[in-house]
Design a protein around this motif. Structure first.
Motif, mmCIF file in Angstrom:
data_model
loop_
_atom_site.group_PDB
_atom_site.id
_atom_site.type_symbol
_atom_site.label_atom_id
_atom_site.label_comp_id
_atom_site.label_asym_id
_atom_site.label_seq_id
_atom_site.Cartn_x
_atom_site.Cartn_y
_atom_site.Cartn_z
ATOM 1 N N LEU A 160 0.829 -1.200 0.000
ATOM 2 C CA LEU A 160 0.000 0.000 0.000
ATOM 3 C C LEU A 160 0.865 1.252 0.000
ATOM 4 C CD1 LEU A 160 -2.846 1.113 0.023
ATOM 5 C CD2 LEU A 160 -2.821 1.005 2.520
ATOM 6 N N GLU A 161 1.939 1.240 0.799
ATOM 7 C CA GLU A 161 2.835 2.392 0.830
ATOM 8 C C GLU A 161 3.520 2.598 -0.518
ATOM 9 O OE1 GLU A 161 3.721 4.731 3.247
ATOM 10 O OE2 GLU A 161 1.855 4.040 4.155
ATOM 11 N N THR A 162 3.822 1.499 -1.193
ATOM 12 C CA THR A 162 4.412 1.604 -2.534
ATOM 13 C C THR A 162 3.456 2.298 -3.486
ATOM 14 O OG1 THR A 162 5.762 -0.388 -2.228
ATOM 15 C CG2 THR A 162 5.276 0.270 -4.492
ATOM 16 N N GLU A 163 2.199 1.869 -3.486
ATOM 17 C CA GLU A 163 1.218 2.492 -4.365
ATOM 18 C C GLU A 163 1.008 3.961 -4.014
ATOM 19 O OE1 GLU A 163 0.007 1.404 -7.003
ATOM 20 O OE2 GLU A 163 0.161 -0.781 -6.962
ATOM 21 N N GLY A 215 1.418 14.900 -1.293
ATOM 22 C CA GLY A 215 2.160 14.509 -0.113
ATOM 23 C C GLY A 215 1.675 13.159 0.411
ATOM 24 N N ARG A 216 2.233 12.732 1.517
ATOM 25 C CA ARG A 216 1.869 11.443 2.095
ATOM 26 C C ARG A 216 0.544 11.537 2.838
ATOM 27 N NH1 ARG A 216 4.392 6.487 0.833
ATOM 28 N NH2 ARG A 216 6.346 7.103 -0.157
ATOM 29 N N GLN A 217 -0.410 10.734 2.402
ATOM 30 C CA GLN A 217 -1.704 10.676 3.066
ATOM 31 C C GLN A 217 -2.136 9.217 3.168
ATOM 32 O OE1 GLN A 217 -4.791 13.173 1.492
ATOM 33 N NE2 GLN A 217 -3.459 14.959 1.253
ATOM 34 N N GLU A 218 -2.917 8.907 4.177
ATOM 35 C CA GLU A 218 -3.475 7.564 4.311
ATOM 36 C C GLU A 218 -4.525 7.332 3.227
ATOM 37 O OE1 GLU A 218 -2.511 5.234 6.473
ATOM 38 O OE2 GLU A 218 -0.976 6.606 7.263
ATOM 39 N N ALA A 272 -12.244 12.894 -4.483
ATOM 40 C CA ALA A 272 -12.523 14.221 -3.927
ATOM 41 C C ALA A 272 -11.216 14.977 -3.691
ATOM 42 C CB ALA A 272 -13.312 14.085 -2.628
ATOM 43 N N ILE A 273 -10.219 14.280 -3.128
ATOM 44 C CA ILE A 273 -8.925 14.911 -2.864
ATOM 45 C C ILE A 273 -8.256 15.325 -4.174
ATOM 46 C CG2 ILE A 273 -6.606 14.514 -1.958
ATOM 47 C CD1 ILE A 273 -7.909 12.562 0.065
ATOM 48 N N GLY A 274 -8.281 14.397 -5.150
ATOM 49 C CA GLY A 274 -7.625 14.679 -6.418
ATOM 50 C C GLY A 274 -8.291 15.786 -7.197
ATOM 51 N N LEU A 275 -9.616 15.773 -7.266
ATOM 52 C CA LEU A 275 -10.311 16.813 -8.010
ATOM 53 C C LEU A 275 -10.155 18.179 -7.347
ATOM 54 C CD1 LEU A 275 -13.556 14.897 -9.051
ATOM 55 C CD2 LEU A 275 -11.613 15.531 -10.508
ATOM 56 N N GLU A 276 -10.066 18.185 -6.028
ATOM 57 C CA GLU A 276 -9.803 19.456 -5.355
ATOM 58 C C GLU A 276 -8.408 19.961 -5.697
ATOM 59 O OE1 GLU A 276 -10.186 21.524 -0.931
ATOM 60 O OE2 GLU A 276 -9.960 19.345 -1.089
ATOM 61 N N TRP A 277 -7.446 19.027 -5.789
ATOM 62 C CA TRP A 277 -6.077 19.411 -6.161
ATOM 63 C C TRP A 277 -6.048 19.996 -7.573
ATOM 64 C CZ3 TRP A 277 -2.365 18.302 -9.814
ATOM 65 C CH2 TRP A 277 -1.050 18.668 -9.504
ATOM 66 N N TRP A 278 -6.823 19.391 -8.469
ATOM 67 C CA TRP A 278 -6.828 19.838 -9.864
ATOM 68 C C TRP A 278 -7.649 21.105 -10.067
ATOM 69 C CZ3 TRP A 278 -3.772 18.037 -13.625
ATOM 70 C CH2 TRP A 278 -3.219 16.760 -13.490
ATOM 71 N N ILE A 313 -19.701 -1.282 -14.104
ATOM 72 C CA ILE A 313 -20.065 -0.625 -12.840
ATOM 73 C C ILE A 313 -19.071 -0.992 -11.743
ATOM 74 C CG2 ILE A 313 -21.790 -0.580 -10.992
ATOM 75 C CD1 ILE A 313 -23.919 -0.973 -13.212
ATOM 76 N N ALA A 314 -18.763 -2.283 -11.621
ATOM 77 C CA ALA A 314 -17.870 -2.741 -10.551
ATOM 78 C C ALA A 314 -16.477 -2.137 -10.707
ATOM 79 C CB ALA A 314 -17.806 -4.265 -10.555
ATOM 80 N N TYR A 315 -15.978 -2.090 -11.935
ATOM 81 C CA TYR A 315 -14.634 -1.547 -12.128
ATOM 82 C C TYR A 315 -14.598 -0.052 -11.826
ATOM 83 C CZ TYR A 315 -10.087 -0.574 -14.160
ATOM 84 O OH TYR A 315 -8.777 -0.171 -14.348
ATOM 85 N N LEU A 316 -15.636 0.669 -12.219
ATOM 86 C CA LEU A 316 -15.687 2.098 -11.904
ATOM 87 C C LEU A 316 -15.797 2.331 -10.398
ATOM 88 C CD1 LEU A 316 -17.968 3.456 -14.776
ATOM 89 C CD2 LEU A 316 -15.488 3.691 -14.545
ATOM 90 N N VAL A 317 -16.540 1.483 -9.710
ATOM 91 C CA VAL A 317 -16.613 1.585 -8.242
ATOM 92 C C VAL A 317 -15.238 1.320 -7.633
ATOM 93 C CG1 VAL A 317 -17.561 0.506 -6.158
ATOM 94 C CG2 VAL A 317 -19.066 1.036 -8.080
ATOM 95 N N TYR A 318 -14.530 0.336 -8.171
ATOM 96 C CA TYR A 318 -13.176 0.033 -7.695
ATOM 97 C C TYR A 318 -12.260 1.243 -7.865
ATOM 98 C CZ TYR A 318 -8.430 -1.859 -7.864
ATOM 99 O OH TYR A 318 -7.082 -2.068 -7.675
ATOM 100 N N LEU A 319 -12.293 1.868 -9.054
ATOM 101 C CA LEU A 319 -11.476 3.060 -9.264
ATOM 102 C C LEU A 319 -11.891 4.189 -8.327
ATOM 103 C CD1 LEU A 319 -10.994 3.430 -13.134
ATOM 104 C CD2 LEU A 319 -9.441 2.425 -11.456
ATOM 105 N N ALA A 320 -13.194 4.334 -8.103
ATOM 106 C CA ALA A 320 -13.669 5.381 -7.193
ATOM 107 C C ALA A 320 -13.149 5.157 -5.779
ATOM 108 C CB ALA A 320 -15.196 5.414 -7.195
ATOM 109 N N ALA A 321 -12.953 3.904 -5.413
ATOM 110 C CA ALA A 321 -12.537 3.578 -4.049
ATOM 111 C C ALA A 321 -11.049 3.821 -3.814
ATOM 112 C CB ALA A 321 -12.882 2.123 -3.731
ATOM 113 N N VAL A 322 -10.200 3.568 -4.823
ATOM 114 C CA VAL A 322 -8.765 3.543 -4.550
ATOM 115 C C VAL A 322 -7.922 4.442 -5.445
ATOM 116 C CG1 VAL A 322 -8.951 1.166 -3.712
ATOM 117 C CG2 VAL A 322 -8.312 1.573 -6.096
ATOM 118 N N TRP A 323 -8.445 4.897 -6.563
ATOM 119 C CA TRP A 323 -7.584 5.565 -7.544
ATOM 120 C C TRP A 323 -7.553 7.061 -7.337
ATOM 121 C CZ3 TRP A 323 -3.676 4.717 -10.473
ATOM 122 C CH2 TRP A 323 -3.351 5.586 -11.509
ATOM 123 N N PHE A 324 -6.344 7.636 -7.381
ATOM 124 C CA PHE A 324 -6.164 9.087 -7.326
ATOM 125 C C PHE A 324 -6.154 9.609 -8.759
ATOM 126 C CE2 PHE A 324 -3.403 12.821 -7.561
ATOM 127 C CZ PHE A 324 -3.967 13.628 -6.590
#
Length: 394
Positions: free
Chosen positions: A260-263, A272-275, A283-289, A326-337
């Motif tokens: 997880l730390e590698t990813e 920066g480093r965030q959990e 939400a974090i990424g779109l705010e950054w952009w 749907i499942a793959y998009l939910v997966y990306l929504a859960a973990v992808w920046f």
């Protein structure tokens, strides 16, 4: 059952039906190759190549170098640390099936560049055939245009670069086709290989779970105990392999946090480093952009996805394809920046191309296809071509 049965066209079948997807694959590769050659001649010296590299070198930049490291050295038992003591970028972010296949080809005397691209080209050609067969099953009559959209999409150059995507898409298409044809015995074999090529096991487990719930709700008495048990087992099998690489990393490095730390190390350059808190990265990424406008962007993305998958144009598409998307998009929504690699990460929703293929009138489909081709050099320039300092990674 022989593997060729998974790609057999239902009767009545035209002889040599596979010639169409292969012909389209050849045309699409000529288009992408022309763009790549043009940009390679303008490439300046960078971390991977000299100025104006040949096509082999130009096609094996970026993450291809990480796959080369895996093919030669494997994975570190002690991952590197950055100046703050956090796990830094390292080979554990790249799964082993693709680099090991290329390594096997290198035994014939091929250099890494040639072996890596040969794997990509061969598997992308096979993907074209299997995807075409899948499209015939999930939306009959739309398969030709749908395949054209996929093979000529803005990110289609990836299908011939030193990346694992072509192999993963082939395996995913075979998984979805086996699911659609109810050849579940093939899933027991395909899921582990797919899950050790690119992340996908957890999304598939979710898709199978959604299918279980749908059948339970709609069929009741027709969904017998044996089928329910078999589907539960497959879902658990897929979930297990979805976590397999994390477990392998844990065993080798002795730390549950290493993978997880590698990813997370790849997104630290942005925020920066965030959990990792599931369903917060967008939400974090779109705010950054986009700053304070991020809620509007997020709402627009969600609305577009919902409209694509539940609108009237999607009703004639087989449920399995919609559930996977749907499942793959939910997966990306859960973990992808969200960042520039997002376009490449969306390639596994290729079954949605059959929805686009329903566009009417014909000129609208032609416009979409033309726009896809025009956007290929845009993707190459902004994401693949190295324009130092470069933060738009492919």
């Amino acid at each position: 059952m022989a593997l060729r049965e998974l790609t057999r066209r239902p009767a009545p079948a035209a002889e040599r039906w596979w010639l169409w997807p292969l012909a389209l694959w050849i045309v699409s590769r000529l288009v992408s190759t022309a763009f790549l050659v043009a940009f390679a001649g303008r490439q300046e010296t960078n971390s991977w190549t000299p100025a104006a590299p040949d096509l082999l070198d130009y096609s094996t930049m970026w993450d291809s170098h990480w796959y080369f490291i895996v093919s030669q050295s494997g994975y570190p038992s002690e991952p590197p640390l950055d100046d703050d003591g956090h796990v830094d970028e390292n080979a554990w972010a790249f799964m082993p099936v693709y680099p090991l296949l290329a390594r096997a080809l290198m035994l014939t005397g091929l250099p890494w560049e040639g072996a890596a691209l040969l794997v990509s080209l061969a598997t992308s050609a096979a993907f074209a055939v299997v995807a075409y067969r899948l499209f015939q099953e999930i939306a009959p009559g739309r398969e030709r245009f749908a395949l054209a959209i996929v093979l000529l999409s803005p990110t289609a150059p990836v299908l011939q670069l030193g990346y694992a995507e072509p192999l993963f898409l082939l395996l995913l298409a075979a998984v979805l086709l086996a699911w659609r044809l109810r050849r579940f015995e093939w899933l027991w074999v395909l899921i582990p290989v797919m899950s050790l090529t690119r992340p996908g096991g957890l999304a598939l487990a979710l898709a199978l779970g959604l299918w279980f719930l749908w059948r339970w709700w709609r069929e009741r008495d027709g969904f017998d105990a044996a089928e329910r048990l078999g589907l539960v087992r497959l879902g658990l099998w897929s979930a297990l392999w979805g976590f397999a690489w994390l477990l392998a990393c844990t065993v080798v490095t002795g730390s549950l946090d290493t993978y997880l730390e590698t990813e997370l190390s790849w997104r630290s350059a942005y925020i920066g480093r965030q959990e990792l808190v599931p369903f917060t990265p967008w939400a974090i990424g779109l705010e950054w952009w986009f700053g304070p406008w991020w809620p509007l962007w997020l709402a627009g993305i969600v609305a577009a996805a919902v409209a694509l998958l539940v609108g009237p144009w999607a009703r004639d598409v087989a449920l399995e394809a919609r559930l996977w998307t749907i499942a793959y998009l939910v997966y990306l929504a859960a973990v992808w920046f969200p960042q520039s690699s997002t376009w490449r990460l969306l390639m596994p929703i290729f079954p949605a191309a059959v929805i686009v293929a329903a566009l009417r009138p014909a000129w609208a489909r032609a416009a979409v296809l033309g726009a896809s081709i025009v956007l290929q050099p845009v993707w190459i320039w902004f994401c693949w071509h190295v324009n130092a300092p470069d933060w738009t990674v492919p």
